[in-house]
Design an enzyme around this catalytic site. Structure first.
Site, short mmCIF file in Angstrom:
data_model
loop_
_atom_site.label_atom_id
_atom_site.label_comp_id
_atom_site.label_asym_id
_atom_site.label_seq_id
_atom_site.Cartn_x
_atom_site.Cartn_y
_atom_site.Cartn_z
N ARG A 76 0.82 -1.22 0.00
CA ARG A 76 0.00 0.00 0.00
C ARG A 76 0.86 1.27 0.00
O ARG A 76 0.45 2.30 -0.49
CB ARG A 76 -0.94 0.00 1.21
N ASP A 135 10.49 -3.01 -9.42
CA ASP A 135 11.38 -3.87 -8.66
C ASP A 135 12.48 -2.96 -8.18
O ASP A 135 13.06 -2.19 -8.95
CB ASP A 135 11.93 -5.03 -9.50
N SER A 136 12.71 -3.01 -6.90
CA SER A 136 13.67 -2.07 -6.33
C SER A 136 14.46 -2.74 -5.24
O SER A 136 14.07 -3.77 -4.70
CB SER A 136 12.95 -0.83 -5.81
N TYR A 148 14.84 -0.56 3.82
CA TYR A 148 16.12 -0.12 4.36
C TYR A 148 16.16 1.39 4.67
O TYR A 148 17.23 1.92 4.99
CB TYR A 148 17.25 -0.46 3.37
N ARG A 207 12.47 5.53 -6.51
CA ARG A 207 11.17 5.23 -7.12
C ARG A 207 10.52 6.50 -7.64
O ARG A 207 9.94 6.51 -8.73
CB ARG A 207 10.26 4.52 -6.11
#
Length: 196
Positions: free
Chosen positions: A7, A69-70, A153, A180
């Site tokens: 979310r 995707d990170s 992180y 992002r």
């Protein structure tokens, strides 16, 4: 559609779209559609994983899909945890355990060699186009977690030119600087076109 159940990622995209003045789009997550078989994230790169997730969701729903995707690439660990960031400590999504393991691995690494970068690859698949973009946010790994915001992180990542960790930034500050946020900003023109 955002090919995620996170979310916080959905809220982040909504803030980026609002800031860019993009309207006419309803955002859905994987929790908002019928379940489908999701391929495991087996790509060697963030880009491969993001594109696979976006393709799977678009194929299953027919709805234009963004997938991200990170992860975190740490210089002293030769770019690891990289695509394994979410499961670095062994189980997917255990943020505190992942950060604790990372800090233990870097315990003896001097401050000047604790450089790192958050990386986000975002893919947009809409049946006509497939667009993949990449955003990078450079910084360093702290000696101990700080801050209550964000996720992953964020409490151990100190962005360049900042005295606050990513977890100490407001959502708007983080969106403006984050990996992002940088990747999603590159998708704004295509999303504006989708929104009509």
């Amino acid at each position: 559609m955002v090919a995620s159940r996170n979310r916080k990622k959905l809220a982040e995209l909504r803030r980026v779209l609002d800031t860019a003045g993009v309207s006419g789009l309803t955002l859905l997550s994987l929790d908002d559609v019928a379940p489908f078989d999701e391929a495991p994230e087996t790509g060697a790169t963030f880009e491969e994983n993001a594109l696979a997730k976006a393709r799977d969701a678009f194929r299953a729903t027919g709805i234009a899909t963004i997938a991200d995707d990170s992860g975190l690439e740490v210089d002293a660990l030769n770019g690891m945890p990289g695509v394994l960031s979410a499961r670095w400590a062994g189980t997917h999504g255990q943020d505190a355990a992942n950060s604790a393991l990372l800090l233990a691995q870097l315990r003896d690494v001097p401050d000047e060699r604790r450089g790192a970068g958050f990386v986000s690859a975002c893919a947009l698949v809409d049946g006509t186009h497939e667009v993949v973009v990449r955003g990078v946010w450079r910084g360093a790994i702290t000696r101990a977690p700080r801050g209550e915001g964000g996720f992953g992180y964020d409490p151990v990542f100190l962005p360049e030119d900042s005295d606050r960790t990513a977890a100490e930034l407001t959502p708007a500050e983080k969106d403006a600087a984050s990996h992002r946020g940088r990747a999603l900003a590159q998708l704004v023109p295509a999303l504006r076109e989708l929104g009509g």
